[in-house]
Design an enzyme around this catalytic site. Structure first.
Site, PDB file in Angstrom:
ATOM      1  N   HIS A 157       0.816  -1.218   0.000  1.00 45.52           N
ATOM      2  CA  HIS A 157       0.000   0.000   0.000  1.00 45.52           C
ATOM      3  C   HIS A 157       0.850   1.269   0.000  1.00 45.52           C
ATOM      4  O   HIS A 157       0.323   2.371  -0.230  1.00 45.52           O
ATOM      5  CB  HIS A 157      -0.929  -0.012   1.211  1.00 45.52           C
ATOM      6  N   ASP A 203     -12.279  -7.849 -16.366  1.00 40.69           N
ATOM      7  CA  ASP A 203     -12.659  -9.050 -17.102  1.00 40.69           C
ATOM      8  C   ASP A 203     -11.415  -9.613 -17.789  1.00 40.69           C
ATOM      9  O   ASP A 203     -10.877  -9.003 -18.707  1.00 40.69           O
ATOM     10  CB  ASP A 203     -13.736  -8.696 -18.128  1.00 40.69           C
TER      11      ASP A 203
END
Length: 347
Positions: free
Chosen positions: A172, A288
């Site tokens: 992060h 996707d």
């Protein structure tokens, strides 16, 4: 004899015009990315974990092909998002942190053949299914500080009974929510056959803040945790809110931190805090890889502690918002029985 020597000198070939003195191979310089002031507080947070659940057209039999395609396209994606392939380094002279090298990301394959996508992605996720989901994401309990010697990105691809679970752990301190989903959508584009990401990343963080900060680091994550009397139970949030349009106040806060940088602890948040992460603006359901949209997007255990809320867009694409809320058992049970709260829930 003198005459003979003169003849030999006259017959000797002239010295070469060019002499090769050495030969070596040259490789491109490893790209270096200096962390900005905005990144540094996250060094003592934990790896950001995301889990995406996909149904495969032919079930588990499609898993080997899916892994091969996703692994190959991940390599291509890292060529564009090269900081994720490096490691965190600290400059010996000015103490600033940067990302350097081409060490690569970690890819893990796993199997959970008895678990179906519906068991994990359903609206009513059982306690047992919740425990399984936490096993589908790598680097649980790993602090961003460990990016000094660990990969900055780890991906676990787990075969399910009828699909695949894609668990990702991101350092992060290296990327935020916007860049996380930029990377994920770009990786998916390449997996579907695109020649390049439709939106190229910019890695020059000096464009946002060019100050190099000397941030003293503890010898290990454990050493840092032992200095925190309250432990990693509470989220880190600002003590005082700053108007995002007040550029002067933001600059002053940054300058204060740069003049006297510190490592933050979760106890800095204080008691009874609520922190909100992610955003319904992130198009998480557009990731996707070539076998359809994810059935569900969830966060891993590193992102779940008392008072943490994550917001994702609703999968239906109708403007709804999925809320992922983490509370201690007792207040969660009270909330679940609060009729006023329950009436606020969308049907």
């Amino acid at each position: 004899m003198a005459a003979l020597d003169n003849c030999k000198d006259a017959a000797a070939p002239p010295p070469p015009v060019v002499t090769v003195t050495s030969t070596r191979n040259v490789a491109p310089a490893a790209p270096k990315c200096v962390l900005a002031t905005f990144d540094l507080p996250y060094i003592t947070f934990y790896y950001n974990q995301k889990l995406l659940l996909y149904r495969l057209p032919n079930g588990a039999s499609d898993f080997p092909d899916a892994v091969a395609r996703m692994s190959a396209s991940l390599s291509d994606a890292l060529a564009y998002f090269h900081p994720l392939a490096g490691r965190i380094r600290q400059d010996h002279h000015d103490g600033s942190l940067s990302i350097d090298g081409h060490h690569g990301a970690e890819v893990i394959e796993a199997s959970a053949d008895q678990v179906s996508v519906d068991e994990l992605a359903g609206e009513e996720c059982s306690e047992e299914a919740e425990k399984v989901m936490q096993l589908l994401v790598p680097y649980t309990g790993v602090m961003n500080l460990e990016g000094l010697h660990r990969p900055l990105l780890a991906v676990q691809l787990t075969r399910l009974r009828d699909g695949v679970a894609v668990g990702c752990a991101f350092n992060h301190a290296v990327l935020d929510g916007t860049s996380t989903w930029h990377f994920m959508t770009s990786w998916a584009e390449l997996c579907r056959g695109a020649g390049a990401p439709s939106l190229l990343p910019v890695h020059n963080r000096g464009m946002a803040r060019s100050v190099r900060v000397n941030l003293p680091l503890p010898p290990s994550a454990d050493a840092h945790e032992k200095t925190d009397p309250n432990g990693p139970k509470k989220p880190l949030v600002a003590r005082k809110a700053i108007d995002e349009h007040d550029a002067g106040a933001i600059t002053r806060r940054l300058e204060e931190y740069e003049a006297a940088p510190k490592l933050f602890h979760y106890s800095d948040a204080g008691p009874n805090c609520v922190a909100v992460g992610s955003s319904p603006r992130f198009r998480v359901y557009d990731v996707d890889f070539g076998f359809g949209r994810p059935e569900r997007v969830r966060s891993g255990g590193n992102n779940k502690f008392d008072g943490m809320v994550y917001l994702y867009p609703g999968r239906g694409g109708d403007g709804g918002i999925d809320v992922e809320l983490s509370l201690q058992p007792e207040p969660m049970q009270r909330l679940d029985k609060d009729q006023d709260f329950l009436q606020m829930r969308a049907p």
